[in-house]
Design an enzyme around this catalytic site. Structure first.
Site, PDB file in Angstrom:
ATOM      1  N   LYS A 144      -0.034   4.247  -0.195  1.00 49.23           N
ATOM      2  CA  LYS A 144      -0.727   5.425   0.358  1.00 49.23           C
ATOM      3  C   LYS A 144      -0.545   6.605  -0.614  1.00 49.23           C
ATOM      4  CE  LYS A 144       0.445   3.642   4.859  1.00 49.23           C
ATOM      5  NZ  LYS A 144       0.278   3.790   6.289  1.00 49.23           N
TER       6      LYS A 144
ATOM      7  N   GLU B 291      -6.713   4.665   7.953  1.00 49.59           N
ATOM      8  CA  GLU B 291      -6.554   6.099   7.631  1.00 49.59           C
ATOM      9  C   GLU B 291      -7.830   6.648   7.002  1.00 49.59           C
ATOM     10  OE1 GLU B 291      -2.872   5.724   5.451  1.00 49.59           O
ATOM     11  OE2 GLU B 291      -1.909   5.082   7.311  1.00 49.59           O
TER      12      GLU B 291
ATOM     13  N   GLY C 183       2.633   2.496  10.456  1.00 50.00           N
ATOM     14  CA  GLY C 183       3.511   3.634  10.204  1.00 50.00           C
ATOM     15  C   GLY C 183       4.277   4.097  11.432  1.00 50.00           C
TER      16      GLY C 183
ATOM     17  N   SER D 169       3.740  -1.922  10.157  1.00 45.84           N
ATOM     18  CA  SER D 169       5.214  -1.886  10.237  1.00 45.84           C
ATOM     19  C   SER D 169       5.868  -3.226   9.905  1.00 45.84           C
ATOM     20  CB  SER D 169       5.672  -1.375  11.608  1.00 45.84           C
ATOM     21  OG  SER D 169       5.172  -0.062  11.831  1.00 45.84           O
TER      22      SER D 169
ATOM     23  N   HIS E 231      -9.486   1.047   5.218  1.00 45.37           N
ATOM     24  CA  HIS E 231      -8.157   1.265   5.812  1.00 45.37           C
ATOM     25  C   HIS E 231      -8.319   2.224   6.995  1.00 45.37           C
ATOM     26  CE1 HIS E 231      -4.015   2.550   6.376  1.00 45.37           C
ATOM     27  NE2 HIS E 231      -3.660   1.455   5.735  1.00 45.37           N
TER      28      HIS E 231
ATOM     29  N   ASN F  86       0.857  -1.191   0.000  1.00 40.86           N
ATOM     30  CA  ASN F  86       0.000   0.000   0.000  1.00 40.86           C
ATOM     31  C   ASN F  86       0.891   1.238   0.000  1.00 40.86           C
ATOM     32  OD1 ASN F  86      -1.881   2.011   0.441  1.00 40.86           O
ATOM     33  ND2 ASN F  86      -2.184   1.528   2.607  1.00 40.86           N
TER      34      ASN F  86
ATOM     35  N   GLU G  24      -4.897  -4.922  10.994  1.00 40.98           N
ATOM     36  CA  GLU G  24      -3.871  -3.893  11.147  1.00 40.98           C
ATOM     37  C   GLU G  24      -4.105  -3.129  12.445  1.00 40.98           C
ATOM     38  OE1 GLU G  24      -2.208  -2.547   7.186  1.00 40.98           O
ATOM     39  OE2 GLU G  24      -4.131  -1.553   7.332  1.00 40.98           O
TER      40      GLU G  24
HETATM   41  C1  PEP Z   1      -0.593   0.202   5.882  1.00 39.22           C
HETATM   42  O1  PEP Z   1      -0.511   1.216   5.214  1.00 39.22           O
HETATM   43  O2  PEP Z   1      -1.598  -0.485   5.822  1.00 39.22           O
HETATM   44  C2  PEP Z   1       0.544  -0.154   6.745  1.00 39.22           C
HETATM   45  C3  PEP Z   1       0.510  -1.282   7.396  1.00 39.22           C
HETATM   46  O3  PEP Z   1       1.602   0.735   6.814  1.00 39.22           O
HETATM   47  P1  PEP Z   1       3.041   0.467   7.500  1.00 39.22           P
HETATM   48  O4  PEP Z   1       3.532  -0.843   6.947  1.00 39.22           O
HETATM   49  O5  PEP Z   1       3.864   1.613   7.075  1.00 39.22           O
HETATM   50  O6  PEP Z   1       2.820   0.379   8.959  1.00 39.22           O
END
Ligand code: PEP
Length: 249
Positions: free
Chosen positions: A11, A96, A172, A211, A94, A9, A166
């Site tokens: 983003k 976000e 992030g 992460s 997601h 992803n 997640e």
């Molecule tokens: C994500 O964008 O779904 C995500 C898990 O980001 P990151 O790997 O940067 O934590």
């Protein structure tokens, strides 16, 4: 047997040169056929990615979609448009989108239905905040998010959905859930699904996101209920992302 899936992803990141770099890397280097990989760039890069990924095993995905097919929705993109660009996956819900754009479970479900109606594979994202984890509410929150969607689908639709767990506090932040923490929640999601149908539960693809990186991917992916990863930051580094895909194969 579930096929591992790694989803990158991007983003609101990336560039035309990153698209080209991915195209080169994934056509030159050989990736095990035992792993499926999808790259999810911002909308404006989908067409360039479609072309650059032609000779690669990379599938294409989008980060969201509008539930409507067309109409007066300035700034929005429909599922039909995504399929015209050869996208096969789409993220829905997601964290976000839920946090920054106020998407409710109901709105997430509308998007999920819209994705299914045009043949896109929805990756339904769920996860608890740090406050919710600390209050011991992780499973309640996650199963509410999963349940809102899954309970409203018929069995045929349900089997097409991928779920990404997640934890919001791990996205992030560089703070990954331990493999045990992730496994516990993901086993709970699969058990919930088994209440509808045990065969479908066994087939359900569950991704961990938060992460994930080159160093921790193998250990996370070794957990029995983790079938793949939704990777944010590390999916912006071509070699790192390739290595994560290799560790899943
Ligand atoms: C994500 O964008 O779904 C995500 C898990 O980001 P990151 O790997 O940067 O934590």
């Amino acid at each position: 047997m579930r096929t591992p899936l790694i989803a990158g992803n991007w983003k609101m990141n990336g560039s035309m040169s990153l698209i080209e770099d991915f195209g080169r890397k994934f056509s030159d280097a050989t990736l095990s056929e035992a792993v499926k990989v999808v790259v999810i760039p911002p909308f404006p890069y989908l067409e360039a990615a479609r072309q650059a990924f032609r000779d690669t095993p990379l599938a294409l995905g989008a980060q969201t979609l509008n539930p409507a097919d067309s109409g007066a929705h300035t700034g929005e993109v429909s599922g039909r448009m995504l399929t015209e660009l050869n996208a096969t996956y789409v993220l829905v819900g997601h964290s976000e989108r839920r946090e920054l754009y106020g998407e409710s479970d109901e709105q997430v479900f509308d998007r999920l239905l819209a994705a299914l109606s045009v043949g896109l594979v929805p990756i339904l994202c769920v996860g608890e905040s740090l406050e919710e984890r600390d209050a011991g509410r992780t499973m309640d929150v996650v199963l509410r998010q999963v349940g809102y969607a899954m309970a409203r689908l018929d069995p045929e639709q349900r089997q097409k959905v991928v779920i990404a767990y997640e934890p919001v506090w791990a996205i992030g932040t560089g703070r990954t859930a331990t493999p045990e923490q992730a496994q516990e929640v993901m086993a709970g999601i699969r058990a919930y699904q088994a209440e509808f149908n045990t065969t479908l539960a066994e087939q359900l693809t569950l991704l961990y996101g938060g992460s994930m990186n080159v160093k921790n991917a193998a250990e996370l992916l070794a957990q029995p209920d983790i079938d793949g990863g939704l990777v944010g930051g590390a999916s912006l580094k071509t070699d790192d992302f390739f290595a994560i895909c290799q560790s899943a194969g």
